[in-house]
Structures are given as structure tokens and as C-alpha cells.
Design a protein around this motif. Structure first.
Motif: not given
Ligand SMILES: *Cc1c(COP(=O)(O)O)cnc(C)c1O
Length: 388
Positions: A25-29
Motif C-alpha cells: 500500500a505504501v509503495r503504491h500510495d
């Protein structure tokens, strides 16, 4: 080559889906509806009380069983179910419900014992049973006529055998949002009494029930008070999941047993937070009622949005979660969708099958958390609409 360092019985538990999904989730905002934690604070009076404790010198070890004012407040709170527990001998404060569950299983079960667990199950259960050295015996949920789920009582009856020591039951149920009915709990209670089983009940969502549903503690059924370790926690009730203040209510004998394990796991935790939870239990139940109403609205908001985006949404009568069938979107396996969803749609959710021993039976469901601000839910829905 040396054997892997981790003992075999814990090897299935090296990573949690939440860590992996959150990283994605963090990687793809992405909007993270995977992990179940609120994005707003608990009651101001509770936070103020915690602050005063921190600056008022309450920063050393609290008593092993928990601060007396917290145990007294837990006892008063539990009276809402018509049950009275002696704060000195029948209540123990723990490092969240998670430690309460682990300490209960470590104290009460061992190699050769079986613990009945209902799937899909909260992810710590299987690990806690394994840490205790016991074996989990999994039963499932079945669909009723109206699309609701309920316990598979036939499977429960079949699962009980001379090795069965305990039943671990979670209602309101994460991840499905099922609240078990009085009739079902009656039968569970009857079986526990008949077979002399201990019940460990995870009631962390006790206040978060919707549409007039009622939380019924298993301990309140005939013959159950003396054989139930009732577990709850402040985290879900007061939007403070990071505090890890939980508790058990049970008999003096069972509390003493769980304490024997607990005192050498953490001994104590969250000393300055304990008076704040005591304050909240005594003074903030109206705040909790507003939380409950707002969560019910959020459930409706997210459910409607997911349906709009093409999911077949399952009913949820409690908790932070709603589950949704991905088959109408053309997927067979929700995990396939879940692993690509952050990149494709900018939303993260968790496949229900990771909470089961029978992934094939649960592979079409995704779990979404709705304990988020309305604009976060709306943004997630907006993004998911573009999937089809
Ligand atoms: C969140 C949760 C817990 C953990 O509670 P803590 O007090 O944070 O340890 C336990 N059981 C269920 C079903 C949960 O959803």
C-alpha cells in the motif's frame, strides 16, 4: 547445513499479511483498508487522563494484576452483562487482548490438547495455539438462508473429542462481522458444559454491534461463568489500538492460572495508560455509543460503494470489517486481486483466505476495514469504481 533457527511449530508464522499488504500500500500510495485501525483519536478525556499520568509520575511498574482502579472499572463495566467479577481475584489486566489470548492458551493447554478455533480466525489464534504446544482443530461458518453466516454446530459437535480442552470463540467476529445468535451460543455453552471444556472468548468488539444486534458474552450462559476466560480490550472500544491495554474476567482459579503465564511474558505493561482506560470505562460509554453509530454509517457507506464498484458485499453486523465477494468482478481468487489491487486501483484490502486452514473455501472473499474517516472511504470507493 544447519536447521533453520525457528522451531518447526512456529515456522508457518514468520510473516503477517498485514505487514506485506501495508508495504504494498505504501509503495503504491494506496488507501489502506487492509489493517483494522481507526484514523481518528479516542475520547479527549481519556487522552487527557493519560497525559496527566505521564506527567504525574505514574511511570513505574504498575501492580502485576493491573492498577486497582482499572480492575475496579473493568468490574463495573462487566456488570452491563449482569455479571459480577471481583476486581482483586477475578480480573487481570494484560498487554492487549493478544497477550490475554496467548497467556490463556499457554496456561491452560499443552501438547496433546486440542483447541477448537473457528475459521476464518483472527491471525494470532493459530500462532498462540502453536506457542502453547497444543493443536488447533478448526471448524467453520456456514451460510444461513438470508446470506448471513453462523457457526457450523454440527462441525463443532464432530470436532469435540477426549483431547479437546478449550474452545476459542470470537464474537462479534473478525473478519466476517458475524454476531453469533443467542440460540447458537446456547448450544456452544451446552457442549462446553457437557464435555467439560474451557471457553476462551475474544470480545474486543463487544461495543461495536449494529442494527440492534446484541453482544451476548458466552460466560453469561448457564454453567459458563465458571469455565470461561472472557477477554476484551480498550483498543477497539476507545480508538486506541496502540495502547495494548486488555483484560480477562474469569474465576479466581483461571485468573491465577493465566497470571502465572502472563507475569513471565510481559509482567505488566502500559502503566500510565491504565488510569486513562479506567476513566474511559467509567465515563466515556456515551462517546463509544456515538462511535458505534458512526461505524454503522461507515459500514453502510463502504458497503454501498463496494456494491457500486461491482463486488457482492456480505452483511456485517459488527466489528470494523465488511467482506466482499470478488467473483462478480471476474476473479475467482480474491488473493490474486488483493496483491494487484494497490497497483491497479490504489486500494489495499486483505484476502479472507489467509485467516483459514481451508483457503479454497474462502478464496472469493476480501476483507475491507471501514473504521476510517468518511473522505478516506469515499476516496477508496472512487478508486475502486474504476476497476470495471
Ligand atoms: C484487534 C483484535 C485483537 C487484538 O486486540 P489487542 O488489544 O490490540 O491485543 C484481538 N482479537 C481480535 C478479533 C481483534 O480484531
Amino acid at each position: 547445513m544447519r536447521e533453520p533457527a525457528l522451531v518447526p511449530r512456529l515456522r508457518p508464522f514468520t510473516s503477517t499479511v498485514f505487514a506485506e499488504m501495508t508495504a504494498l500500500a505504501v509503495r503504491h500510495d494506496a488507501v489502506n483498508l487492509g489493517q483494522g485501525f481507526p484514523d481518528t483519536d479516542g475520547p479527549a478525556g481519556m487522552l487527557e487522563t493519560a497525559k496527566n499520568s505521564l506527567f504525574g509520575g505514574d511511570n513505574q511498574y504498575p501492580p502485576g494484576p493491573g492498577r486497582p482502579e482499572l480492575r475496579a472499572a473493568i468490574g463495573r463495566h462487566r456488570q452491563r452483562y449482569g455479571a459480577s467479577y471481583d476486581p482483586d481475584t477475578e480480573i487481570l489486566v494484560t498487554a492487549g487482548a493478544t497477550e490475554a489470548i496467548a497467556a490463556s492458551l499457554i496456561a491452560l493447554t499443552e501438547a496433546g490438547d486440542e483447541v477448537i478455533v473457528v475459521e476464518p480466525y483472527y491471525d494470532s489464534y493459530a500462532a498462540a495455539v502453536a506457542m502453547a504446544g497444543a493443536r488447533r482443530r478448526v471448524i467453520g461458518l456456514v451460510e444461513t438462508g438470508n446470506g448471513q453466516l453462523e457457526l457450523d454446530l454440527d462441525a463443532l459437535r464432530d470436532a469435540i473429542n477426549p483431547k479437546t480442552r478449550a474452545v476459542l470463540l470470537n464474537s462479534p467476529h473478525n473478519p466476517t462481522g458475524t454476531v453469533f445468535s443467542r440460540g447458537q451460543l446456547e448450544e456452544v455453552a451446552r457442549l462446553c458444559v457437557e464435555h467439560d471444556l474451557i471457553a476462551v472468548t475474544d470480545e474486543v468488539y463487544e461495543h461495536l454491534v449494529f442494527d440492534g444486534a446484541e453482544h451476548l458474552p458466552l460466560a453469561s450462559f448457564p454453567g459458563m461463568r465458571e469455565r470461561t476466560v472472557a477477554i476484551s480490550s480498550a483498543g477497539k472500544t476507545f480508538n486506541c489500538t496502540g495502547w495494548k491495554i486488555g483484560w480477562i474476567c474469569s474465576t479466581p482459579e483461571l485468573v491465577a492460572a493465566v497470571k502465572a503465564a502472563k507475569q513471565f511474558i510481559t509482567f505488566v505493561s502500559g502503566g500510565p495508560l491504565q488510569p486513562a482506560v479506567a476513566y474511559a470505562l467509567d465515563n466515556e460509554l456515551e462517546w463509544v455509543e456515538n462511535l458505534r453509530v458512526s461505524l454503522q454509517e461507515k459500514r453502510d457507506r463502504l458497503s454501498a460503494g463496494l456494491a457500486d464498484a461491482g463486488f457482492a458485499v456480505r452483511p456485517s453486523a459488527g466489528t470494523y470489517f465488511v467482506t466482499a465477494d470478488v467473483r462478480p468482478l471476474g476473479f475467482e481468487d480474491a488473493a490474486e486481486l488483493a496483491w494487484t489491487l494497490p497497483e491497479r486501483a490504489g486500494v489495499a484490502a486483505v484476502p479472507v483466505k489467509v485467516f483459514t486452514d481451508h483457503p479454497d473455501e474462502w478464496k472469493h472473499l476480501l476483507r475491507f476495514a471501514f473504521c476510517k474517516r468518511n473522505e478516506v472511504i469515499d476516496e477508496a470507493v472512487e478508486r475502486l469504481r474504476k476497476l470495471v
